[in-house]
Design a protein around this motif. Structure first.
Motif, PDB file in Angstrom:
ATOM      1  N   TYR A 190      37.523  29.760  88.757  1.00  0.00           N
ATOM      2  CA  TYR A 190      39.158  29.753  88.643  1.00  0.00           C
ATOM      3  C   TYR A 190      39.565  31.071  88.485  1.00  0.00           C
ATOM      4  O   TYR A 190      40.835  31.299  88.583  1.00  0.00           O
ATOM      5  CB  TYR A 190      39.275  28.764  87.372  1.00  0.00           C
ATOM      6  N   ASP A 191      38.661  32.031  88.224  1.00  0.00           N
ATOM      7  CA  ASP A 191      39.196  33.565  87.991  1.00  0.00           C
ATOM      8  C   ASP A 191      39.148  34.210  89.335  1.00  0.00           C
ATOM      9  O   ASP A 191      39.346  35.406  89.442  1.00  0.00           O
ATOM     10  CB  ASP A 191      38.344  33.954  87.180  1.00  0.00           C
ATOM     11  N   THR A 192      38.867  33.415  90.389  1.00  0.00           N
ATOM     12  CA  THR A 192      38.947  34.197  91.891  1.00  0.00           C
ATOM     13  C   THR A 192      40.289  34.702  92.055  1.00  0.00           C
ATOM     14  O   THR A 192      41.291  33.958  91.921  1.00  0.00           O
ATOM     15  CB  THR A 192      38.575  33.235  92.909  1.00  0.00           C
ATOM     16  N   VAL A 193      40.479  36.018  92.294  1.00  0.00           N
ATOM     17  CA  VAL A 193      41.607  36.545  92.759  1.00  0.00           C
ATOM     18  C   VAL A 193      42.186  36.353  94.084  1.00  0.00           C
ATOM     19  O   VAL A 193      41.350  36.886  95.264  1.00  0.00           O
ATOM     20  CB  VAL A 193      41.733  38.173  92.020  1.00  0.00           C
ATOM     21  N   ASN A 233      34.060  33.617  91.876  1.00  0.00           N
ATOM     22  CA  ASN A 233      34.647  33.708  90.280  1.00  0.00           C
ATOM     23  C   ASN A 233      35.284  32.441  89.963  1.00  0.00           C
ATOM     24  O   ASN A 233      36.085  32.451  88.940  1.00  0.00           O
ATOM     25  CB  ASN A 233      35.622  35.146  90.420  1.00  0.00           C
ATOM     26  N   THR A 238      45.127  35.007  90.143  1.00  0.00           N
ATOM     27  CA  THR A 238      43.934  34.201  89.941  1.00  0.00           C
ATOM     28  C   THR A 238      44.378  32.753  90.341  1.00  0.00           C
ATOM     29  O   THR A 238      45.343  32.337  90.518  1.00  0.00           O
ATOM     30  CB  THR A 238      43.247  34.127  88.616  1.00  0.00           C
TER      31      THR A 238
END
Length: 581
Positions: A467-470, A465, A424
Protein backbone atom coordinates in the motif's frame (compact mmCIF):
# COMPACT_ATOMS: atom_id res chain seq x y z
CA UNK A 1 -7.74 55.23 -0.06
CA UNK A 2 -6.52 53.39 -3.17
CA UNK A 3 -7.02 50.03 -1.44
CA UNK A 4 -10.72 50.72 -0.86
CA UNK A 5 -11.24 51.54 -4.54
CA UNK A 6 -9.68 48.22 -5.54
CA UNK A 7 -11.78 46.13 -3.16
CA UNK A 8 -14.48 44.21 -5.06
CA UNK A 9 -18.09 44.36 -3.97
CA UNK A 10 -19.69 41.80 -6.31
CA UNK A 11 -21.44 38.78 -4.77
CA UNK A 12 -18.97 35.94 -4.23
CA UNK A 13 -15.90 38.19 -4.12
CA UNK A 14 -16.05 38.75 -0.37
CA UNK A 15 -12.99 36.50 0.31
CA UNK A 16 -10.85 38.73 -1.91
CA UNK A 17 -11.97 41.88 -0.11
CA UNK A 18 -11.58 40.25 3.32
CA UNK A 19 -8.06 39.07 2.50
CA UNK A 20 -6.93 42.55 1.51
CA UNK A 21 -8.59 44.03 4.58
CA UNK A 22 -6.63 41.53 6.66
CA UNK A 23 -3.45 42.98 5.13
CA UNK A 24 -4.47 46.56 5.88
CA UNK A 25 -2.33 46.75 9.05
CA UNK A 26 0.76 45.67 7.11
CA UNK A 27 0.06 48.15 4.34
CA UNK A 28 -0.62 51.00 6.78
CA UNK A 29 2.64 50.33 8.60
CA UNK A 30 4.45 50.20 5.25
CA UNK A 31 2.85 53.51 4.29
CA UNK A 32 3.88 55.03 7.64
CA UNK A 33 7.45 53.81 7.26
CA UNK A 34 7.45 55.18 3.69
CA UNK A 35 6.49 58.60 5.03
CA UNK A 36 9.39 58.55 7.48
CA UNK A 37 11.76 57.20 4.82
CA UNK A 38 10.90 59.98 2.40
CA UNK A 39 11.37 62.64 5.09
CA UNK A 40 14.73 61.15 6.03
CA UNK A 41 15.77 61.20 2.38
CA UNK A 42 16.21 64.97 2.98
CA UNK A 43 19.21 64.14 5.20
CA UNK A 44 21.89 64.34 2.45
CA UNK A 45 20.46 67.65 1.24
CA UNK A 46 20.45 69.21 4.71
CA UNK A 47 23.89 67.77 5.51
CA UNK A 48 25.49 69.22 2.36
CA UNK A 49 23.95 72.61 2.96
CA UNK A 50 25.30 72.65 6.51
CA UNK A 51 28.77 71.60 5.35
CA UNK A 52 29.00 74.22 2.60
CA UNK A 53 27.26 77.03 4.48
CA UNK A 54 28.54 76.50 8.06
CA UNK A 55 31.59 74.23 8.17
CA UNK A 56 33.56 75.37 5.11
CA UNK A 57 33.31 79.16 5.71
CA UNK A 58 34.10 78.89 9.45
CA UNK A 59 36.35 75.85 9.60
CA UNK A 60 34.19 74.49 12.43
CA UNK A 61 35.40 70.90 12.84
CA UNK A 62 33.28 70.31 15.92
CA UNK A 63 30.23 71.35 13.94
CA UNK A 64 31.31 68.95 11.17
CA UNK A 65 31.59 66.06 13.64
CA UNK A 66 28.20 66.78 15.19
CA UNK A 67 26.27 67.16 11.93
CA UNK A 68 28.07 64.11 10.53
CA UNK A 69 26.99 62.04 13.53
CA UNK A 70 23.42 63.30 13.17
CA UNK A 71 23.48 62.48 9.45
CA UNK A 72 24.77 58.95 10.10
CA UNK A 73 22.06 58.39 12.70
CA UNK A 74 19.37 59.66 10.34
CA UNK A 75 20.65 57.53 7.45
CA UNK A 76 20.81 54.45 9.70
CA UNK A 77 17.22 55.09 10.73
CA UNK A 78 16.30 55.49 7.05
CA UNK A 79 17.92 52.14 6.20
CA UNK A 80 16.16 50.44 9.13
CA UNK A 81 12.75 51.83 8.19
CA UNK A 82 13.29 50.96 4.52
CA UNK A 83 14.09 47.38 5.58
CA UNK A 84 11.03 47.28 7.84
CA UNK A 85 8.63 48.49 5.16
CA UNK A 86 10.00 45.85 2.80
CA UNK A 87 9.36 43.20 5.46
CA UNK A 88 5.84 44.53 6.02
CA UNK A 89 5.05 44.18 2.33
CA UNK A 90 6.52 40.67 2.23
CA UNK A 91 4.37 39.78 5.25
CA UNK A 92 1.34 41.18 3.46
CA UNK A 93 2.12 38.95 0.48
CA UNK A 94 2.47 35.90 2.75
CA UNK A 95 -0.83 36.66 4.45
CA UNK A 96 -2.55 37.02 1.08
CA UNK A 97 -1.15 33.65 0.06
CA UNK A 98 -2.29 32.03 3.30
CA UNK A 99 -5.80 33.47 3.04
CA UNK A 100 -6.43 33.11 -0.69
CA UNK A 101 -4.36 30.34 -2.26
CA UNK A 102 -6.59 27.50 -1.03
CA UNK A 103 -9.75 29.46 -1.85
CA UNK A 104 -8.56 30.21 -5.39
CA UNK A 105 -7.65 26.57 -6.03
CA UNK A 106 -11.04 25.55 -4.66
CA UNK A 107 -12.84 27.99 -6.96
CA UNK A 108 -10.81 26.78 -9.95
CA UNK A 109 -11.87 23.19 -9.27
CA UNK A 110 -15.45 24.35 -8.74
CA UNK A 111 -15.84 26.04 -12.14
CA UNK A 112 -13.39 23.95 -14.15
CA UNK A 113 -16.09 22.08 -16.06
CA UNK A 114 -18.03 25.28 -16.83
CA UNK A 115 -15.28 27.76 -17.65
CA UNK A 116 -11.83 26.15 -17.51
CA UNK A 117 -9.22 28.37 -15.84
CA UNK A 118 -5.66 27.09 -15.59
CA UNK A 119 -4.03 30.49 -14.99
CA UNK A 120 -5.69 31.58 -11.76
CA UNK A 121 -2.75 30.80 -9.48
CA UNK A 122 -0.31 32.49 -11.86
CA UNK A 123 -2.55 35.55 -11.85
CA UNK A 124 -2.67 35.48 -8.06
CA UNK A 125 1.13 35.33 -7.98
CA UNK A 126 1.20 38.45 -10.18
CA UNK A 127 -0.98 40.28 -7.63
CA UNK A 128 1.02 39.01 -4.66
CA UNK A 129 4.32 40.00 -6.29
CA UNK A 130 3.03 43.51 -6.93
CA UNK A 131 1.90 43.85 -3.31
CA UNK A 132 5.16 42.52 -1.87
CA UNK A 133 7.58 44.07 -4.37
CA UNK A 134 8.73 47.23 -6.07
CA UNK A 135 5.29 48.05 -7.42
CA UNK A 136 3.88 48.77 -3.95
CA UNK A 137 7.01 50.73 -2.97
CA UNK A 138 6.64 52.93 -6.05
CA UNK A 139 3.02 53.66 -5.18
CA UNK A 140 3.94 54.49 -1.57
CA UNK A 141 6.75 56.85 -2.62
CA UNK A 142 4.87 58.70 -5.37
CA UNK A 143 2.66 60.80 -3.04
CA UNK A 144 5.77 62.31 -1.42
CA UNK A 145 6.92 64.05 -4.58
CA UNK A 146 5.22 67.32 -3.43
CA UNK A 147 7.45 67.29 -0.31
CA UNK A 148 10.59 67.58 -2.41
CA UNK A 149 8.89 70.04 -4.72
CA UNK A 150 8.05 72.25 -1.74
CA UNK A 151 11.67 72.11 -0.56
CA UNK A 152 12.81 73.21 -4.00
CA UNK A 153 10.51 76.23 -3.78
CA UNK A 154 11.95 77.00 -0.32
CA UNK A 155 15.43 77.13 -1.84
CA UNK A 156 14.28 79.46 -4.62
CA UNK A 157 11.12 79.83 -6.74
CA UNK A 158 13.16 79.31 -9.91
CA UNK A 159 14.32 75.91 -8.70
CA UNK A 160 10.78 75.08 -7.62
CA UNK A 161 9.31 75.93 -11.02
CA UNK A 162 12.05 73.95 -12.75
CA UNK A 163 11.19 70.91 -10.60
CA UNK A 164 7.47 71.45 -11.16
CA UNK A 165 7.95 71.68 -14.92
CA UNK A 166 10.23 68.64 -14.95
CA UNK A 167 7.85 66.60 -12.83
CA UNK A 168 4.90 67.51 -15.07
CA UNK A 169 6.91 66.59 -18.16
CA UNK A 170 7.89 63.25 -16.66
CA UNK A 171 4.29 62.52 -15.62
CA UNK A 172 3.19 63.31 -19.17
CA UNK A 173 5.81 60.93 -20.57
CA UNK A 174 4.70 58.29 -18.07
CA UNK A 175 1.08 58.73 -19.21
CA UNK A 176 2.13 58.34 -22.84
CA UNK A 177 4.03 55.21 -21.85
CA UNK A 178 0.96 53.77 -20.10
CA UNK A 179 -1.33 54.62 -23.02
CA UNK A 180 0.91 53.01 -25.60
CA UNK A 181 1.94 50.03 -23.46
CA UNK A 182 -1.47 49.01 -22.11
CA UNK A 183 -2.87 47.30 -25.25
CA UNK A 184 0.51 45.75 -26.02
CA UNK A 185 0.85 44.41 -22.50
CA UNK A 186 -2.69 43.00 -22.61
CA UNK A 187 -1.90 41.13 -25.83
CA UNK A 188 1.41 39.92 -24.44
CA UNK A 189 -0.24 38.60 -21.26
CA UNK A 190 -2.93 36.82 -23.27
CA UNK A 191 -0.36 35.27 -25.60
CA UNK A 192 1.82 34.19 -22.67
CA UNK A 193 -1.13 32.49 -21.00
CA UNK A 194 -2.04 30.70 -24.23
CA UNK A 195 1.57 29.56 -24.71
CA UNK A 196 1.78 28.19 -21.15
CA UNK A 197 -1.55 26.40 -21.61
CA UNK A 198 -0.29 24.65 -24.76
CA UNK A 199 2.94 23.63 -23.00
CA UNK A 200 1.05 22.19 -20.02
CA UNK A 201 -1.33 20.28 -22.29
CA UNK A 202 1.50 18.71 -24.31
CA UNK A 203 3.52 17.89 -21.19
CA UNK A 204 0.50 16.14 -19.67
CA UNK A 205 0.11 13.91 -22.76
CA UNK A 206 3.77 13.32 -23.58
CA UNK A 207 3.34 9.56 -24.08
CA UNK A 208 0.56 10.02 -26.62
CA UNK A 209 2.59 12.70 -28.38
CA UNK A 210 5.57 10.36 -28.74
CA UNK A 211 3.50 7.31 -29.69
CA UNK A 212 1.60 9.12 -32.45
CA UNK A 213 4.68 10.78 -33.91
CA UNK A 214 3.45 14.22 -32.92
CA UNK A 215 6.69 15.27 -31.24
CA UNK A 216 7.86 17.50 -34.08
CA UNK A 217 4.46 19.02 -34.76
CA UNK A 218 3.71 19.65 -31.09
CA UNK A 219 7.10 21.30 -30.60
CA UNK A 220 6.53 23.42 -33.71
CA UNK A 221 3.15 24.47 -32.34
CA UNK A 222 4.64 25.38 -28.96
CA UNK A 223 7.47 27.31 -30.61
CA UNK A 224 4.97 29.21 -32.77
CA UNK A 225 2.85 30.09 -29.72
CA UNK A 226 5.91 31.04 -27.71
CA UNK A 227 7.37 33.11 -30.54
CA UNK A 228 4.11 35.03 -30.85
CA UNK A 229 4.06 35.68 -27.10
CA UNK A 230 7.74 36.64 -27.05
CA UNK A 231 7.34 39.06 -29.97
CA UNK A 232 4.39 40.76 -28.33
CA UNK A 233 6.21 40.92 -25.00
CA UNK A 234 9.25 42.41 -26.74
CA UNK A 235 7.02 44.93 -28.50
CA UNK A 236 5.63 46.04 -25.13
CA UNK A 237 9.12 46.20 -23.63
CA UNK A 238 10.53 48.14 -26.56
CA UNK A 239 7.71 50.66 -26.30
CA UNK A 240 8.27 51.01 -22.56
CA UNK A 241 12.05 51.10 -23.06
CA UNK A 242 11.71 53.99 -25.49
CA UNK A 243 9.86 56.05 -22.92
CA UNK A 244 12.20 54.92 -20.14
CA UNK A 245 15.16 56.21 -22.13
CA UNK A 246 13.50 59.55 -22.79
CA UNK A 247 12.51 59.87 -19.13
CA UNK A 248 16.07 59.12 -18.00
CA UNK A 249 17.42 61.71 -20.45
CA UNK A 250 14.95 64.33 -19.24
CA UNK A 251 15.82 63.60 -15.60
CA UNK A 252 19.56 63.99 -16.21
CA UNK A 253 18.99 67.22 -18.12
CA UNK A 254 16.83 68.52 -15.28
CA UNK A 255 19.51 67.67 -12.70
CA UNK A 256 22.14 69.48 -14.75
CA UNK A 257 19.79 72.42 -15.25
CA UNK A 258 19.22 72.57 -11.48
CA UNK A 259 22.98 72.76 -10.93
CA UNK A 260 23.35 75.47 -13.54
CA UNK A 261 20.46 77.60 -12.26
CA UNK A 262 21.62 77.18 -8.67
CA UNK A 263 25.15 78.24 -9.60
CA UNK A 264 23.75 81.31 -11.36
CA UNK A 265 21.66 82.19 -8.30
CA UNK A 266 24.72 81.79 -6.04
CA UNK A 267 26.72 84.15 -8.27
CA UNK A 268 23.86 86.65 -8.03
CA UNK A 269 23.86 86.21 -4.26
CA UNK A 270 20.28 84.95 -4.07
CA UNK A 271 21.02 81.53 -2.47
CA UNK A 272 23.88 80.04 -0.49
CA UNK A 273 26.62 77.88 -2.09
CA UNK A 274 25.32 74.81 -0.28
CA UNK A 275 22.12 75.05 -2.25
CA UNK A 276 23.89 74.15 -5.50
CA UNK A 277 24.25 70.45 -4.69
CA UNK A 278 21.07 70.45 -2.60
CA UNK A 279 18.97 71.63 -5.55
CA UNK A 280 20.19 68.79 -7.76
CA UNK A 281 19.58 66.16 -5.03
CA UNK A 282 16.10 67.51 -4.28
CA UNK A 283 15.10 67.53 -7.93
CA UNK A 284 16.41 64.00 -8.35
CA UNK A 285 14.35 62.81 -5.38
CA UNK A 286 11.28 64.66 -6.65
CA UNK A 287 11.29 62.92 -10.02
CA UNK A 288 12.66 59.53 -8.86
CA UNK A 289 9.21 58.06 -8.04
CA UNK A 290 8.03 58.87 -11.56
CA UNK A 291 10.96 57.05 -13.08
CA UNK A 292 10.42 54.11 -10.72
CA UNK A 293 6.73 53.97 -11.62
CA UNK A 294 7.60 53.81 -15.32
CA UNK A 295 9.94 50.91 -14.61
CA UNK A 296 7.39 48.88 -12.64
CA UNK A 297 4.37 49.95 -14.68
CA UNK A 298 4.15 46.74 -16.78
CA UNK A 299 4.04 44.61 -13.61
CA UNK A 300 1.42 46.91 -12.07
CA UNK A 301 -0.74 46.73 -15.20
CA UNK A 302 -0.39 42.95 -15.27
CA UNK A 303 -1.23 42.75 -11.55
CA UNK A 304 -4.35 44.88 -12.05
CA UNK A 305 -5.49 42.72 -14.99
CA UNK A 306 -4.86 39.60 -12.91
CA UNK A 307 -6.84 41.09 -10.02
CA UNK A 308 -9.79 41.74 -12.33
CA UNK A 309 -9.61 38.14 -13.55
CA UNK A 310 -9.63 36.86 -9.96
CA UNK A 311 -12.67 39.02 -9.22
CA UNK A 312 -14.40 37.48 -12.24
CA UNK A 313 -13.41 33.98 -11.09
CA UNK A 314 -14.91 34.52 -7.64
CA UNK A 315 -18.03 36.19 -9.06
CA UNK A 316 -18.64 33.20 -11.36
CA UNK A 317 -18.48 30.82 -8.39
CA UNK A 318 -20.43 32.96 -5.92
CA UNK A 319 -22.37 29.95 -4.64
CA UNK A 320 -19.15 28.25 -3.50
CA UNK A 321 -19.11 29.81 -0.01
CA UNK A 322 -22.85 29.64 0.50
CA UNK A 323 -23.77 28.64 4.05
CA UNK A 324 -25.36 25.18 4.10
CA UNK A 325 -27.43 23.43 6.75
CA UNK A 326 -25.86 20.16 7.92
CA UNK A 327 -27.97 17.30 6.57
CA UNK A 328 -28.13 13.70 7.83
CA UNK A 329 -26.14 11.04 6.01
CA UNK A 330 -28.05 9.98 2.86
CA UNK A 331 -29.26 6.47 2.10
CA UNK A 332 -28.74 6.76 -1.67
CA UNK A 333 -32.05 7.81 -3.23
CA UNK A 334 -31.17 9.59 -6.50
CA UNK A 335 -33.44 11.77 -8.65
CA UNK A 336 -32.61 13.57 -11.88
CA UNK A 337 -35.20 16.20 -12.81
CA UNK A 338 -35.05 17.70 -16.29
CA UNK A 339 -31.25 17.58 -16.41
CA UNK A 340 -29.63 19.17 -19.46
CA UNK A 341 -25.93 19.72 -20.06
CA UNK A 342 -24.18 21.81 -22.66
CA UNK A 343 -20.42 21.80 -22.30
CA UNK A 344 -18.41 24.98 -23.05
CA UNK A 345 -17.33 25.28 -26.69
CA UNK A 346 -19.92 22.83 -28.03
CA UNK A 347 -22.86 23.59 -30.30
CA UNK A 348 -25.40 21.02 -29.13
CA UNK A 349 -26.43 19.76 -25.71
CA UNK A 350 -24.85 16.57 -24.40
CA UNK A 351 -27.91 15.82 -22.23
CA UNK A 352 -31.48 16.93 -22.94
CA UNK A 353 -34.09 16.94 -20.19
CA UNK A 354 -33.06 13.66 -18.58
CA UNK A 355 -35.40 12.43 -15.81
CA UNK A 356 -34.37 9.39 -13.82
CA UNK A 357 -34.95 7.84 -10.39
CA UNK A 358 -32.66 5.31 -8.67
CA UNK A 359 -33.47 3.65 -5.36
CA UNK A 360 -30.99 2.42 -2.73
CA UNK A 361 -29.75 -1.06 -3.49
CA UNK A 362 -30.63 -0.87 -7.21
CA UNK A 363 -28.08 -1.50 -9.95
CA UNK A 364 -28.72 0.46 -13.14
CA UNK A 365 -26.91 -0.14 -16.43
CA UNK A 366 -26.58 2.71 -18.94
CA UNK A 367 -26.12 1.75 -22.59
CA UNK A 368 -26.30 3.43 -25.97
CA UNK A 369 -24.15 4.27 -28.98
CA UNK A 370 -21.04 6.43 -28.78
CA UNK A 371 -21.87 10.08 -28.30
CA UNK A 372 -25.29 9.33 -26.83
CA UNK A 373 -24.49 11.04 -23.51
CA UNK A 374 -23.70 8.04 -21.30
CA UNK A 375 -20.46 9.40 -19.86
CA UNK A 376 -21.94 12.86 -19.40
CA UNK A 377 -24.83 11.30 -17.49
CA UNK A 378 -22.37 9.39 -15.28
CA UNK A 379 -20.43 12.59 -14.56
CA UNK A 380 -23.63 14.41 -13.60
CA UNK A 381 -24.82 11.62 -11.30
CA UNK A 382 -21.38 11.44 -9.66
CA UNK A 383 -21.40 15.19 -9.04
CA UNK A 384 -18.34 15.71 -11.24
CA UNK A 385 -20.32 17.89 -13.65
CA UNK A 386 -23.00 20.43 -12.77
CA UNK A 387 -26.07 20.43 -15.04
CA UNK A 388 -26.75 23.46 -17.19
CA UNK A 389 -30.46 23.05 -16.47
CA UNK A 390 -32.39 20.88 -14.05
CA UNK A 391 -31.35 19.42 -10.72
CA UNK A 392 -29.92 16.22 -9.27
CA UNK A 393 -31.15 15.23 -5.83
CA UNK A 394 -29.66 12.96 -3.20
CA UNK A 395 -32.32 11.88 -0.69
CA UNK A 396 -34.51 14.76 -1.85
CA UNK A 397 -31.87 17.48 -1.39
CA UNK A 398 -30.23 19.11 -4.39
CA UNK A 399 -26.56 18.26 -4.80
CA UNK A 400 -25.74 21.91 -4.13
CA UNK A 401 -27.40 21.71 -0.70
CA UNK A 402 -24.35 19.84 0.57
CA UNK A 403 -20.75 20.98 0.51
CA UNK A 404 -18.98 19.36 -2.45
CA UNK A 405 -16.52 17.39 -0.31
CA UNK A 406 -19.23 16.38 2.16
CA UNK A 407 -21.47 15.11 -0.66
CA UNK A 408 -18.58 13.32 -2.38
CA UNK A 409 -17.87 11.43 0.85
CA UNK A 410 -21.06 9.45 0.14
CA UNK A 411 -20.36 8.90 -3.57
CA UNK A 412 -17.90 6.55 -5.23
CA UNK A 413 -16.87 7.38 -8.80
CA UNK A 414 -14.76 5.41 -11.24
CA UNK A 415 -14.23 7.42 -14.45
CA UNK A 416 -13.28 5.96 -17.83
CA UNK A 417 -9.67 6.93 -17.21
CA UNK A 418 -8.70 5.83 -13.67
CA UNK A 419 -6.93 9.19 -13.04
CA UNK A 420 -4.66 8.18 -10.18
CA UNK A 421 -2.44 10.85 -8.65
CA UNK A 422 1.19 11.10 -7.62
CA UNK A 423 1.48 9.57 -4.15
CA UNK A 424 1.20 6.20 -2.45
CA UNK A 425 -1.48 3.68 -3.36
CA UNK A 426 -2.94 4.09 0.12
CA UNK A 427 -3.15 7.86 -0.41
CA UNK A 428 -4.94 7.32 -3.72
CA UNK A 429 -7.45 4.85 -2.26
CA UNK A 430 -8.15 7.09 0.74
CA UNK A 431 -8.56 10.15 -1.52
CA UNK A 432 -5.61 11.72 0.36
CA UNK A 433 -7.69 11.91 3.54
CA UNK A 434 -4.50 12.36 5.56
CA UNK A 435 -4.19 15.90 4.17
CA UNK A 436 -7.51 16.71 5.86
CA UNK A 437 -6.24 15.57 9.26
CA UNK A 438 -8.05 12.22 9.39
CA UNK A 439 -6.49 9.76 11.85
CA UNK A 440 -3.88 7.63 10.08
CA UNK A 441 -5.09 4.46 11.78
CA UNK A 442 -8.62 5.03 10.49
CA UNK A 443 -7.26 5.67 7.01
CA UNK A 444 -5.27 2.43 7.02
CA UNK A 445 -8.29 0.35 8.06
CA UNK A 446 -10.66 2.02 5.59
CA UNK A 447 -8.17 1.79 2.69
CA UNK A 448 -7.56 -1.93 3.26
CA UNK A 449 -11.31 -2.55 3.60
CA UNK A 450 -11.96 -0.73 0.31
CA UNK A 451 -9.20 -2.67 -1.45
CA UNK A 452 -10.65 -5.96 -0.19
CA UNK A 453 -14.12 -4.91 -1.34
CA UNK A 454 -12.67 -4.21 -4.78
CA UNK A 455 -10.79 -7.52 -4.86
CA UNK A 456 -7.52 -5.57 -5.12
CA UNK A 457 -5.96 -6.39 -1.74
CA UNK A 458 -3.81 -9.29 -2.97
CA UNK A 459 -2.83 -7.34 -6.07
CA UNK A 460 -1.61 -4.42 -3.97
CA UNK A 461 0.18 -6.70 -1.52
CA UNK A 462 2.11 -8.15 -4.44
CA UNK A 463 3.61 -4.77 -5.35
CA UNK A 464 7.14 -3.96 -4.08
CA UNK A 465 5.95 -1.79 -1.16
CA UNK A 466 2.32 -2.85 -0.96
CA UNK A 467 0.00 0.00 0.00
CA UNK A 468 3.02 2.30 0.40
CA UNK A 469 4.08 1.89 -3.24
CA UNK A 470 4.62 5.39 -4.61
CA UNK A 471 2.97 6.17 -7.94
CA UNK A 472 4.08 8.89 -10.32
CA UNK A 473 1.88 11.48 -12.02
CA UNK A 474 -1.23 9.98 -13.67
CA UNK A 475 -0.63 6.73 -11.77
CA UNK A 476 2.70 5.90 -13.41
CA UNK A 477 4.13 2.71 -11.96
CA UNK A 478 1.21 0.31 -12.40
CA UNK A 479 -0.48 -1.19 -15.45
CA UNK A 480 -3.81 0.06 -16.81
CA UNK A 481 -5.64 -2.93 -15.33
CA UNK A 482 -4.00 -2.46 -11.94
CA UNK A 483 -4.79 1.26 -12.02
CA UNK A 484 -8.45 0.49 -12.74
CA UNK A 485 -8.72 -1.89 -9.79
CA UNK A 486 -7.01 0.61 -7.47
CA UNK A 487 -9.40 3.30 -8.72
CA UNK A 488 -12.33 0.94 -7.99
CA UNK A 489 -11.03 0.59 -4.43
CA UNK A 490 -10.91 4.39 -4.23
CA UNK A 491 -14.53 4.54 -5.37
CA UNK A 492 -15.51 2.06 -2.65
CA UNK A 493 -13.57 3.90 0.09
CA UNK A 494 -15.83 4.84 2.98
CA UNK A 495 -18.72 2.58 1.85
CA UNK A 496 -20.51 5.17 -0.32
CA UNK A 497 -24.29 5.04 -0.78
CA UNK A 498 -23.95 5.82 -4.50
CA UNK A 499 -21.49 4.12 -6.81
CA UNK A 500 -20.98 5.42 -10.37
CA UNK A 501 -18.81 3.27 -12.65
CA UNK A 502 -17.97 4.40 -16.18
CA UNK A 503 -16.59 1.57 -18.33
CA UNK A 504 -15.28 -0.17 -15.17
CA UNK A 505 -14.14 -3.31 -17.01
CA UNK A 506 -12.44 -1.72 -20.02
CA UNK A 507 -8.91 -2.71 -18.86
CA UNK A 508 -9.70 -5.77 -16.76
CA UNK A 509 -8.81 -9.39 -17.34
CA UNK A 510 -11.14 -12.24 -16.33
CA UNK A 511 -9.94 -12.20 -12.72
CA UNK A 512 -10.40 -8.45 -12.52
CA UNK A 513 -13.88 -8.62 -14.06
CA UNK A 514 -14.92 -11.27 -11.55
CA UNK A 515 -13.69 -9.06 -8.71
CA UNK A 516 -15.61 -6.13 -10.21
CA UNK A 517 -18.86 -8.12 -10.38
CA UNK A 518 -18.47 -9.22 -6.76
CA UNK A 519 -17.81 -5.61 -5.70
CA UNK A 520 -20.95 -4.41 -7.48
CA UNK A 521 -23.13 -7.15 -5.96
CA UNK A 522 -21.77 -6.55 -2.46
CA UNK A 523 -22.25 -2.79 -2.76
CA UNK A 524 -25.88 -3.18 -3.87
CA UNK A 525 -26.53 -5.72 -1.12
CA UNK A 526 -25.16 -3.17 1.33
CA UNK A 527 -27.81 -0.69 0.15
CA UNK A 528 -25.78 1.37 -2.31
CA UNK A 529 -27.32 2.59 -5.56
CA UNK A 530 -25.03 1.54 -8.41
CA UNK A 531 -24.88 3.15 -11.87
CA UNK A 532 -22.81 1.36 -14.52
CA UNK A 533 -21.94 2.69 -17.96
CA UNK A 534 -20.60 -0.11 -20.14
CA UNK A 535 -20.11 -1.31 -23.70
CA UNK A 536 -19.01 -4.84 -22.78
CA UNK A 537 -22.07 -6.90 -21.93
CA UNK A 538 -20.65 -9.02 -19.12
CA UNK A 539 -20.78 -6.38 -16.42
CA UNK A 540 -24.45 -5.64 -17.18
CA UNK A 541 -25.63 -9.24 -16.96
CA UNK A 542 -27.05 -8.87 -13.46
CA UNK A 543 -28.21 -5.25 -13.28
CA UNK A 544 -31.75 -4.57 -12.09
CA UNK A 545 -32.57 -1.89 -14.66
CA UNK A 546 -31.33 -0.63 -17.99
CA UNK A 547 -31.30 2.94 -19.30
CA UNK A 548 -30.88 3.33 -23.06
CA UNK A 549 -29.43 6.69 -24.16
CA UNK A 550 -29.68 8.23 -27.62
CA UNK A 551 -28.70 11.75 -28.72
CA UNK A 552 -28.50 12.94 -25.13
CA UNK A 553 -31.96 11.71 -24.14
CA UNK A 554 -33.29 8.63 -22.41
CA UNK A 555 -34.75 6.52 -25.21
CA UNK A 556 -36.15 3.88 -22.88
CA UNK A 557 -35.58 2.60 -19.35
CA UNK A 558 -36.99 0.02 -17.00
CA UNK A 559 -36.35 -3.50 -15.69
CA UNK A 560 -33.52 -5.19 -17.56
CA UNK A 561 -35.51 -7.99 -19.17
CA UNK A 562 -38.35 -5.66 -20.18
CA UNK A 563 -35.93 -3.21 -21.81
CA UNK A 564 -34.12 -5.99 -23.66
CA UNK A 565 -37.47 -7.29 -24.93
CA UNK A 566 -38.31 -3.85 -26.30
CA UNK A 567 -34.88 -3.56 -27.89
CA UNK A 568 -35.06 -6.82 -29.83
CA UNK A 569 -34.96 -5.89 -33.46
CA UNK A 570 -33.40 -2.46 -32.79
CA UNK A 571 -30.46 -1.77 -35.16
CA UNK A 572 -27.09 -2.48 -33.56
CA UNK A 573 -25.80 1.04 -34.24
CA UNK A 574 -28.57 2.44 -32.01
CA UNK A 575 -27.91 0.37 -28.90
CA UNK A 576 -24.28 -0.64 -29.47
CA UNK A 577 -23.00 -3.54 -27.37
CA UNK A 578 -25.52 -2.99 -24.63
CA UNK A 579 -28.36 -4.21 -26.82
CA UNK A 580 -27.16 -7.77 -26.58
CA UNK A 581 -26.40 -7.67 -22.89
Amino acid sequence: MLLNRLLPDRPGTEPLADAFRACRVHLLWAAGFSAAVNVLYLTPTIYMMQVYDRVVPTGGLVTLVLISAAAVLALATLALLDWLRGRMLVRAGLRLDRLLSARILSRVVDIQTRAPNTQAMREFDNVRSAVAGQGALALFDAPWTPLYLGCCFLLHPALGFLTLFGGALLFFLAWLNERDSRPRLAKAIQSNNAAYAVQEAVAGQAEIVRALGMRGTSIARQVRQRRSATVQQADAQLTGGKYSGVIKFVRLVLQSAALGIAAYLVVRGQISPGSIIASSVLLSRAVAPVELLVGVWPSLVQARASWMNLIELFAQSAEHDQARTALPDPVGRIRLEGVSVRLPGTEGAQLKGVALAIEPGQTVGVIGPSGSGKTTLARVVAGALKPTLGVVRLDGAEYGARDDDERARHIGYLPQVPSLFAGTIKNNISRFAGEAGVDLGEIDQAAVAAAKAAGAHDLIQGLPNGYDTVLGPYGAGVSAGQAQRIALARALYGAPVLLVLDEPNSNLDQEGETALMNAILNASKGGAAVVIVAHRAGVLARVDRLVVMRDGSVQTEGPREAVLARLRGTPANVVAAGGTA
